[in-house]
Write a protein that holds these residues in place. Structure first.
Motif, PDB file in Angstrom:
ATOM      1  N   LYS A 125       0.838  -1.198   0.000  1.00  0.00           N
ATOM      2  CA  LYS A 125       0.000   0.000   0.000  1.00  0.00           C
ATOM      3  C   LYS A 125       0.873   1.248   0.000  1.00  0.00           C
ATOM      4  O   LYS A 125       1.993   1.246   0.522  1.00  0.00           O
ATOM      5  N   VAL A 126       0.326   2.309  -0.581  1.00  0.00           N
ATOM      6  CA  VAL A 126       1.010   3.603  -0.580  1.00  0.00           C
ATOM      7  C   VAL A 126       0.851   4.259   0.787  1.00  0.00           C
ATOM      8  O   VAL A 126      -0.252   4.302   1.339  1.00  0.00           O
ATOM      9  N   VAL A 127       1.960   4.735   1.328  1.00  0.00           N
ATOM     10  CA  VAL A 127       1.898   5.548   2.541  1.00  0.00           C
ATOM     11  C   VAL A 127       1.742   7.013   2.160  1.00  0.00           C
ATOM     12  O   VAL A 127       0.853   7.718   2.643  1.00  0.00           O
ATOM     13  N   ARG A 128       2.621   7.467   1.235  1.00  0.00           N
ATOM     14  CA  ARG A 128       2.509   8.852   0.800  1.00  0.00           C
ATOM     15  C   ARG A 128       3.346   9.088  -0.447  1.00  0.00           C
ATOM     16  O   ARG A 128       4.422   8.511  -0.611  1.00  0.00           O
ATOM     17  N   LEU A 129       2.825   9.945  -1.326  1.00  0.00           N
ATOM     18  CA  LEU A 129       3.539  10.382  -2.516  1.00  0.00           C
ATOM     19  C   LEU A 129       3.940  11.840  -2.313  1.00  0.00           C
ATOM     20  O   LEU A 129       3.104  12.677  -1.975  1.00  0.00           O
ATOM     21  N   PHE A 130       5.235  12.142  -2.507  1.00  0.00           N
ATOM     22  CA  PHE A 130       5.732  13.509  -2.353  1.00  0.00           C
ATOM     23  C   PHE A 130       6.125  14.050  -3.723  1.00  0.00           C
ATOM     24  O   PHE A 130       6.919  13.423  -4.440  1.00  0.00           O
ATOM     25  N   GLN A 131       5.585  15.182  -4.085  1.00  0.00           N
ATOM     26  CA  GLN A 131       5.919  15.834  -5.353  1.00  0.00           C
ATOM     27  C   GLN A 131       6.235  17.298  -5.069  1.00  0.00           C
ATOM     28  O   GLN A 131       5.391  18.049  -4.605  1.00  0.00           O
ATOM     29  N   THR A 132       7.501  17.673  -5.322  1.00  0.00           N
ATOM     30  CA  THR A 132       7.989  19.021  -5.042  1.00  0.00           C
ATOM     31  C   THR A 132       8.664  19.553  -6.288  1.00  0.00           C
ATOM     32  O   THR A 132       9.457  18.844  -6.925  1.00  0.00           O
ATOM     33  N   GLN A 133       8.358  20.790  -6.638  1.00  0.00           N
ATOM     34  CA  GLN A 133       8.969  21.390  -7.811  1.00  0.00           C
ATOM     35  C   GLN A 133      10.487  21.432  -7.662  1.00  0.00           C
ATOM     36  O   GLN A 133      11.012  21.793  -6.624  1.00  0.00           O
ATOM     37  N   GLY A 134      11.179  21.038  -8.721  1.00  0.00           N
ATOM     38  CA  GLY A 134      12.631  21.041  -8.695  1.00  0.00           C
ATOM     39  C   GLY A 134      13.241  19.750  -8.188  1.00  0.00           C
ATOM     40  O   GLY A 134      14.454  19.606  -8.162  1.00  0.00           O
ATOM     41  N   GLN A 135      12.420  18.821  -7.745  1.00  0.00           N
ATOM     42  CA  GLN A 135      12.908  17.538  -7.273  1.00  0.00           C
ATOM     43  C   GLN A 135      12.169  16.403  -7.975  1.00  0.00           C
ATOM     44  O   GLN A 135      11.045  16.583  -8.464  1.00  0.00           O
ATOM     45  N   LYS A 136      12.800  15.244  -8.003  1.00  0.00           N
ATOM     46  CA  LYS A 136      12.112  14.074  -8.521  1.00  0.00           C
ATOM     47  C   LYS A 136      11.026  13.655  -7.536  1.00  0.00           C
ATOM     48  O   LYS A 136      11.086  13.961  -6.350  1.00  0.00           O
ATOM     49  N   ASP A 137      10.027  12.949  -8.058  1.00  0.00           N
ATOM     50  CA  ASP A 137       8.955  12.480  -7.186  1.00  0.00           C
ATOM     51  C   ASP A 137       9.482  11.416  -6.244  1.00  0.00           C
ATOM     52  O   ASP A 137      10.428  10.673  -6.567  1.00  0.00           O
ATOM     53  N   ARG A 138       8.861  11.326  -5.051  1.00  0.00           N
ATOM     54  CA  ARG A 138       9.286  10.355  -4.055  1.00  0.00           C
ATOM     55  C   ARG A 138       8.066   9.625  -3.505  1.00  0.00           C
ATOM     56  O   ARG A 138       7.041  10.259  -3.211  1.00  0.00           O
ATOM     57  N   LEU A 139       8.218   8.322  -3.371  1.00  0.00           N
ATOM     58  CA  LEU A 139       7.097   7.482  -2.951  1.00  0.00           C
ATOM     59  C   LEU A 139       7.520   6.629  -1.759  1.00  0.00           C
ATOM     60  O   LEU A 139       8.594   6.020  -1.762  1.00  0.00           O
ATOM     61  N   VAL A 140       6.653   6.587  -0.735  1.00  0.00           N
ATOM     62  CA  VAL A 140       6.893   5.743   0.432  1.00  0.00           C
ATOM     63  C   VAL A 140       5.781   4.700   0.495  1.00  0.00           C
ATOM     64  O   VAL A 140       4.598   5.028   0.359  1.00  0.00           O
ATOM     65  N   LEU A 141       6.180   3.414   0.691  1.00  0.00           N
ATOM     66  CA  LEU A 141       5.241   2.296   0.751  1.00  0.00           C
ATOM     67  C   LEU A 141       5.255   1.669   2.143  1.00  0.00           C
ATOM     68  O   LEU A 141       6.217   1.827   2.893  1.00  0.00           O
ATOM     69  N   GLU A 142       4.180   0.939   2.457  1.00  0.00           N
ATOM     70  CA  GLU A 142       4.153   0.206   3.730  1.00  0.00           C
ATOM     71  C   GLU A 142       5.217  -0.876   3.739  1.00  0.00           C
ATOM     72  O   GLU A 142       5.937  -1.059   4.713  1.00  0.00           O
ATOM     73  N   ARG A 143       5.279  -1.628   2.662  1.00  0.00           N
ATOM     74  CA  ARG A 143       6.272  -2.700   2.504  1.00  0.00           C
ATOM     75  C   ARG A 143       6.914  -2.531   1.135  1.00  0.00           C
ATOM     76  O   ARG A 143       6.269  -2.062   0.201  1.00  0.00           O
ATOM     77  N   SER A 144       8.181  -2.910   1.020  1.00  0.00           N
ATOM     78  CA  SER A 144       8.874  -2.694  -0.251  1.00  0.00           C
ATOM     79  C   SER A 144       9.854  -3.825  -0.541  1.00  0.00           C
ATOM     80  O   SER A 144      10.607  -4.244   0.344  1.00  0.00           O
ATOM     81  N   PRO A 145       9.867  -4.310  -1.794  1.00  0.00           N
ATOM     82  CA  PRO A 145      10.878  -5.302  -2.186  1.00  0.00           C
ATOM     83  C   PRO A 145      12.153  -4.635  -2.707  1.00  0.00           C
ATOM     84  O   PRO A 145      13.112  -5.326  -3.050  1.00  0.00           O
ATOM     85  N   PHE A 146      12.167  -3.296  -2.793  1.00  0.00           N
ATOM     86  CA  PHE A 146      13.297  -2.573  -3.375  1.00  0.00           C
ATOM     87  C   PHE A 146      14.435  -2.434  -2.364  1.00  0.00           C
ATOM     88  O   PHE A 146      14.203  -2.069  -1.213  1.00  0.00           O
ATOM     89  N   TYR A 147      15.657  -2.696  -2.816  1.00  0.00           N
ATOM     90  CA  TYR A 147      16.838  -2.511  -1.978  1.00  0.00           C
ATOM     91  C   TYR A 147      17.242  -1.043  -2.026  1.00  0.00           C
ATOM     92  O   TYR A 147      17.413  -0.461  -3.104  1.00  0.00           O
ATOM     93  N   ALA A 148      17.398  -0.418  -0.870  1.00  0.00           N
ATOM     94  CA  ALA A 148      17.813   0.986  -0.786  1.00  0.00           C
ATOM     95  C   ALA A 148      19.331   1.077  -0.773  1.00  0.00           C
ATOM     96  O   ALA A 148      20.004   0.290  -0.103  1.00  0.00           O
ATOM     97  N   GLU A 149      19.861   2.030  -1.511  1.00  0.00           N
ATOM     98  CA  GLU A 149      21.313   2.182  -1.637  1.00  0.00           C
ATOM     99  C   GLU A 149      21.988   2.176  -0.275  1.00  0.00           C
ATOM    100  O   GLU A 149      21.613   2.911   0.628  1.00  0.00           O
ATOM    101  N   SER A 150      23.009   1.338  -0.145  1.00  0.00           N
ATOM    102  CA  SER A 150      23.740   1.230   1.114  1.00  0.00           C
ATOM    103  C   SER A 150      24.956   0.362   0.899  1.00  0.00           C
ATOM    104  O   SER A 150      24.967  -0.519   0.032  1.00  0.00           O
ATOM    105  N   GLY A 151      26.007   0.625   1.675  1.00  0.00           N
ATOM    106  CA  GLY A 151      27.190  -0.223   1.637  1.00  0.00           C
ATOM    107  C   GLY A 151      27.857  -0.311   0.285  1.00  0.00           C
ATOM    108  O   GLY A 151      28.524  -1.294  -0.022  1.00  0.00           O
TER     109      GLY A 151
END
Length: 890
Positions: A490-516
């Motif tokens: 499920k979507v938690v929140r979609l953030f859209q700000t001028q001058g920035q790329k869109d950002r999406l936060v989910l309850e659960r995610s299979p995506f690996y976030a950059e680290s290490g």
């Protein structure tokens, strides 16, 4: 203070930790000074940095109270101007911050009570010399004075009530940044004695509390996190109130040991004794030399801590900061201590001796730090000499104009590029009876600072207000079933700000976030009803919140059902490269030696990059051995197993931890057949055989003592090998040789070319001799100046240069323009000597004009310029321009 002066730095540090550990605080080791998970910071600059996610509400710990001594580096900001460190006795670029924290647990009463108990009962500081400040309120924010803290000081301690002072927002309201958690603070200061009056007396405030002097020194700051600064600038109450404290270790230690200067404590004195041995000088006899001692001691501590945690001197970002520090220290050593040879590197072992018990990584990386500092010192010695030459050139240009004012912008470039301090530039100007253009210097400096601020400013994906209240993201990227790459959520929140790329936060995610070192996943998130689609271009992490970055198509409200799908082909290539990185690290240790340590890595879908400590370039045989070791493990096809273990237990059984990484108490261990065992939170193949072919693309130096290998695996390795084969076959066909005979054929051609060049050189020398006679015959005199403009097609670029050198003997007042030919190009040289230069001719300007006729490039100084044109048909126009130029002489 009873026996306080007898306590060592190690004892004081441990007493602080033990005091709070006895009150339910978990000891948390210092995080690295190079933050790997906070792009808003160049360096860790406060103890709370590693708990930032907790204060923002995006992360949590399994404890609510913590204590530690944090390594910090501050090179800008209030009281930390780099050029000021060393001039006083209590500011530093590297320091330890003793801190204790409460995450929604105790608040003002316990923080105040324990601070007073430790300082006065355990450490025995004189109560009559202690002063405290509390927040006096702020009309703009509509905040009243912190009467609670003031009352608790009176109720819970026996401090003299007249020693409780109120100050405004500037001094007693702490904020993490423009937005985010913040709150009033109470500071504890000590009066170290000396001339002055009552610190409450407004007429004498200059020598009082919060006046930035050496008599009244701040020891400890207790911040009460009770508000959240919103994007609109307003304050909101935090649901959970916390405590964030910080005490400068170097300052309190000096007080404990009865010293007026931080540099007189046992944190610095061993460094001074070592420098005295190296320089033959004595600290404490001459203030100018004392400043140099303090600068060098402070900066080598900073460099040692940063390099131990994986930072490298370079020309950008934090690396540029380190290089400036080293050059500043080296410069003080040269100017005031007479040290022309590298010497800071010889102080590093003493730094390790002093700081090693608390921060063992400095001892473990001693040879690496020492070698890197030595190489940087040697390099700066060469740079400084080059800078002196450039100053002489600048001086000649000033003399040519008849001015006695050194241009500020050009002079500042000597500082920014070559480390020349302002006072040295001014001194060299005074030696010529000139003055420095201070306005020009200041303008250039501000321009440089503005650019540096822009480079060092990182835009957060989400502001503190946007982060507040977001739930932690449940991740499935390490799952062994299909949810590792496709997941209903499920979507938690979609953030859209001028001058920035869109950002999406989910309850659960299979995506690996950059680290290490591993890049973030890409893919697609789509609504089940087809009304919304989000193309994930990157995945980042802020605390425990996974942020998907990309492009939204349509709108999404909180709670809608979506399917999140990772680009599996891309992730598979990343997995191959990541597991291969671990195998490469192990192979490096076996082939080159146990001294090899990871200095950094990048794991992407197209290749892997691995930086490691090693003092010299790898031989071809060593590169082949590395490929063979890794490939052997791939062929064995051992299972790749990940387990969750206790950190210390994992280390005890030989699992390798990376320098500069911060680990929790429970860690993920990657084990490839028992051969490679390292801590890692990334994604990996299931068996070594899944990596496929492995090929090293390149190996090179990235810094002194640090090498970089780039390699590919799987389909990328196959494509690279095939490309290499095509190039080999094509080269062999062009040289009419079999591929296996190509090396011998090239050596034969090189020998023939060498002989041909020798013959040409001999002929060229004869040509130059003959050409000099031609120049003499063509020379004309204009206004007392010998003028020669000559086109000599028989001369190549080397011949033109040699003839130009010989022609300078014809006259001390000379205007010379020479053109030659070489492989379809037009090498040229322009030289103006003596009176020709003083009459206003500028070789660089004529060279630029040549470019319009000949094409290509060219340029230089007023006295001499050279270049190479691309169009021989433009020679007549260039000759005409040269004749017109010298005709100005009369």
């Amino acid at each position: 203070m009873t026996n306080a002066s007898q306590k060592t730095a190690a004892q004081v540090r441990q007493e602080y930790i033990d005091f709070f550990a006895a009150r339910g605080h978990r000891y948390v080791p210092s995080s690295p000074v190079v933050p790997s998970d906070d792009p808003t910071l160049l360096f860790t600059n406060a103890g709370m940095n590693q708990f930032k996610d907790v204060f923002l509400g995006t992360g949590r710990r399994d404890y609510s109270r913590a204590v530690n001594s944090q390594k910090c580096i501050r090179v800008s900001g209030k009281h930390n101007d780099l050029e000021e460190v060393g001039l006083d006795t209590y500011h530093h670029t590297f320091f330890e911050m003793l801190g204790n924290w409460s995450f929604g647990d105790y608040f003002k009463r316990d923080a105040i009570t324990w601070s007073w108990q430790l300082l006065t009962e355990v450490w025995g500081l004189p109560k009559d010399r202690l002063w405290v400040t509390v927040f006096g309120g702020d009309e703009k924010d509509g905040l009243p004075a912190d009467e609670e803290a003031e009352r608790l000081w009176k109720e819970c301690t026996d401090i003299d009530p007249t020693h409780i002072l109120r100050f405004g927002r500037k001094d007693n309201f702490w904020e993490m940044g423009e937005t985010g958690p913040c709150g009033p603070c109470t500071e504890i200061h000590i009066d170290r004695g000396g001339p002055g009056s009552d610190p409450r007396d407004g007429a004498n405030r200059a020598i009082g509390v919060n006046a930035g002097n050496e008599r009244f020194m701040e020891l400890w700051n207790n911040v009460f996190m009770q508000f959240n600064r919103l994007d609109n600038g307003k304050l909101a109450e935090l649901p959970a109130k916390s405590v964030d404290t910080g005490m400068g270790f170097e300052r309190v230690l000096a007080v404990m040991q009865g010293k007026r200067s931080n540099y007189d404590s046992d944190l610095f004195q061993p460094l001074f004794r070592r420098m005295e041995t190296l320089t033959g000088l004595t600290y404490g006899k001459d203030e100018a030399i004392d400043v140099a001692f303090r600068v060098c001691a402070d900066h080598i501590r900073t460099l040692s801590a940063a390099i131990a945690d994986g930072a490298l001197p370079s020309n950008e970002g934090r690396g540029y900061v380190l290089r400036r520090l080293l050059r500043r220290a080296s410069r003080f050593g040269r100017q005031r201590m007479g040290m022309r040879q590298p010497f800071l590197c010889e102080v590093v072992p003493t730094v390790a001796q002093v700081l090693g018990p608390a921060f063992p990584e400095i001892v473990q990386r001693l040879d690496h730090i020492r070698g890197l500092v030595r190489a940087e010192e040697e390099s700066f010695g060469v740079t400084l000499e080059r800078g002196l030459g450039l100053f002489d050139q600048l001086a000649k240009r000033v003399e040519a104009t008849g001015s006695k004012r050194l241009p500020g912008a050009e002079a500042y470039d000597l500082y920014a590029t070559y480390g020349f301090p302002r006072d040295l530039v001014e001194q060299m100007a005074r030696e010529r009876h000139w003055e420095l253009d201070h306005e020009g210097w200041d303008a250039a400096e501000e321009k440089h600072r503005s650019a540096s601020r822009a480079e060092g400013t990182f835009k957060q994906l989400l502001s503190a207000e946007q982060l507040t209240g977001l739930p932690r993201t449940e991740t499935t990227c390490h799952a062994t079933d299909a949810s590792a790459h496709v997941l209903a959520t499920k979507v938690v929140r979609l953030f859209q700000t001028q001058g920035q790329k869109d950002r999406l936060v989910l309850e659960r995610s299979p995506f690996y976030a950059e680290s290490g070192g591993q890049v973030g996943d890409a893919g697609v998130v789509a609504a089940l009803n087809g009304a919304f689609r989000f193309v994930v271009e990157d995945t980042q992490k802020m605390g425990a919140v996974v942020v998907h970055v990309g492009r939204a198509e349509g709108s999404a409200s909180a709670g809608i059902d979506v399917e999140a799908k990772v680009d599996e082909a891309r992730r598979d290539r990343i997995r191959k490269h990541h597991t291969a990185t671990h195998l490469l690290h192990k192979a490096l240790k076996e082939v080159l030696g146990a001294h090899v340590a990871q200095q950094g890595s990048h794991v992407g879908p197209d290749r892997l990059r691995f930086d490691f400590s090693h003092g010299k370039a790898l031989a071809a045989e060593e590169i082949e051995a590395l490929e063979a070791r890794v490939s052997e493990r791939v062929w064995h096809n051992a299972a790749v197993v990940t387990t969750i273990e206790a950190l210390e237990a994992a280390k005890a059984r030989g699992v390798v931890a990376m320098f500069g990484e911060k680990y929790e108490e429970r860690v993920r261990v990657l084990d490839v057949g028992g051969w490679s065992m390292e801590l890692c939170g990334g994604t990996h193949v299931r068996a070594a055989g899944d990596i496929g072919p492995f090929a090293i693309l390149s190996e090179r130096a990235v810094a002194a003592g640090v090498r970089r290998i780039e390699a590919v695996t799987g389909p990328d390795a196959v494509a690279w090998i095939q490309a290499q084969r095509r190039a080999l076959v094509s080269a062999a066909r062009a040289l009419k040789a079999a591929p296996e005979e190509l090396s011998a054929r090239i050596e034969q051609l090189q020998a023939q070319l060498k002989e041909a060049k020798k013959s040409v050189a001999q002929a060229s020398k004869a040509d130059v001799g003959a050409a000099l006679g031609v120049l003499k015959s063509r020379a004309v005199t204009r206004g007392g100046i010998t003028c020669i403009v000559a086109d000599l097609p028989e001369l190549d670029s080397e011949g033109v240069r040699e003839l130009g050198d010989r022609a300078k003997s014809l006259s001390k007042d000379l205007a010379l323009v020479l053109l030659g030919r070489q492989e379809g190009r037009v090498p040229f040289l322009i030289a103006f000597e003596g009176a020709a230069l003083h009459r206003g001719l500028k070789a660089g300007d004529l060279a630029k004009e040549f470019a319009g006729h000949l094409g290509g490039g060219g340029g230089g100084r007023p006295a001499v310029a050279q270049g190479q044109g691309l169009r021989p048909d433009g020679v007549p126009g260039a000759l005409a321009a040269a004749e017109a130029c010298v005709a100005k002489l009369g």
